[in-house]
Design a protein around this motif. Structure first.
Motif, mmCIF file in Angstrom:
data_model
loop_
_atom_site.group_PDB
_atom_site.id
_atom_site.type_symbol
_atom_site.label_atom_id
_atom_site.label_comp_id
_atom_site.label_asym_id
_atom_site.label_seq_id
_atom_site.Cartn_x
_atom_site.Cartn_y
_atom_site.Cartn_z
ATOM 1 N N TYR A 113 0.834 -1.201 0.000
ATOM 2 C CA TYR A 113 0.000 0.000 0.000
ATOM 3 C C TYR A 113 0.871 1.254 0.000
ATOM 4 O O TYR A 113 0.626 2.190 -0.741
ATOM 5 C CB TYR A 113 -0.917 -0.055 1.221
ATOM 6 N N GLU A 123 4.685 2.367 -0.661
ATOM 7 C CA GLU A 123 5.952 1.864 -1.195
ATOM 8 C C GLU A 123 7.153 2.704 -0.809
ATOM 9 O O GLU A 123 8.276 2.204 -0.766
ATOM 10 C CB GLU A 123 5.860 1.739 -2.711
ATOM 11 N N TRP A 142 0.985 -3.556 4.102
ATOM 12 C CA TRP A 142 0.722 -2.132 4.305
ATOM 13 C C TRP A 142 1.902 -1.298 3.837
ATOM 14 O O TRP A 142 1.705 -0.208 3.308
ATOM 15 C CB TRP A 142 0.462 -1.826 5.779
ATOM 16 N N ALA A 198 -1.996 5.840 5.513
ATOM 17 C CA ALA A 198 -2.845 6.424 4.463
ATOM 18 C C ALA A 198 -2.532 7.901 4.270
ATOM 19 O O ALA A 198 -2.463 8.386 3.133
ATOM 20 C CB ALA A 198 -4.315 6.235 4.813
ATOM 21 N N ARG A 222 0.646 8.316 2.413
ATOM 22 C CA ARG A 222 0.435 7.946 1.009
ATOM 23 C C ARG A 222 -0.368 9.015 0.261
ATOM 24 O O ARG A 222 -0.414 9.034 -0.961
ATOM 25 C CB ARG A 222 -0.300 6.607 0.941
ATOM 26 N N ASP A 233 -3.669 9.339 0.767
ATOM 27 C CA ASP A 233 -4.933 8.674 0.498
ATOM 28 C C ASP A 233 -5.958 9.074 1.547
ATOM 29 O O ASP A 233 -5.616 9.541 2.621
ATOM 30 C CB ASP A 233 -4.721 7.158 0.524
ATOM 31 N N HIS A 280 -12.496 5.128 1.337
ATOM 32 C CA HIS A 280 -12.445 3.668 1.283
ATOM 33 C C HIS A 280 -13.471 3.039 2.230
ATOM 34 O O HIS A 280 -14.120 2.056 1.886
ATOM 35 C CB HIS A 280 -11.041 3.161 1.620
#
Length: 152
Positions: A7, A9, A49, A104, A107, A109, A114
């Motif tokens: 999720y 990287e 993750w 998250a 990232r 996000d 979600h």
């Protein structure tokens, strides 16, 4: 371990994401202590993750924490979470849910989106199950009427 890409990287170096990364390192250190935080990172890597690179980068952040930032509380103390993960507040998973929130955010996000999609899918499945049960009941009624109410 999952065959898909992790999720998170890499830890990108932008102002908001670096701040979230430092906050996450402090959270891990305060909540789990150094050894526990390293074990959590290994677990997060195992479940997909984070990538091995993120685990290595976070290990460096953890090594940079002061003694005052390490293990100030127990991991099993209740953690209060905000929407969309509030239902996990006070559970043994709440600290890991908080970690997921940091992951998250790093990232870039939105967990809320979600969770909303997952809840909509859950409702759709529940409606389908209800409709299937109603259809089964109607089929049973038709059988009873067709058979003249006879029992076998």
């Amino acid at each position: 371990m999952s065959d898909s890409n992790p999720y998170l990287e890499t830890l990108e170096r932008s102002a908001g994401r670096t701040d979230a990364t430092i906050q996450w390192a402090r959270f891990l250190g305060e909540t789990f202590g150094t050894t526990g935080a390293l074990n959590c990172l290994r677990y997060y890597e195992d479940i997909g993750w984070i990538s091995p690179l993120v685990r290595d980068q976070m290990t460096s952040y953890l090594r940079g924490l002061s003694l005052g930032e390490i293990h100030n509380k127990r991991y099993d103390e209740p953690t209060t979470l905000e929407y969309p993960l509030e239902s996990l507040s006070g559970t043994l998973f709440s600290a890991h849910a908080q970690s997921l929130e940091y992951v998250a955010r790093i990232r870039g996000d939105d967990l809320e989106e979600h969770v909303m999609i997952a809840r909509m899918a859950e409702r759709r499945v529940e409606r389908q199950i209800d409709e299937d049960e109603e259809a089964d009941e109607q089929d049973e009624m038709v059988s009873i009427i067709r058979d003249g109410g006879a029992t076998h």
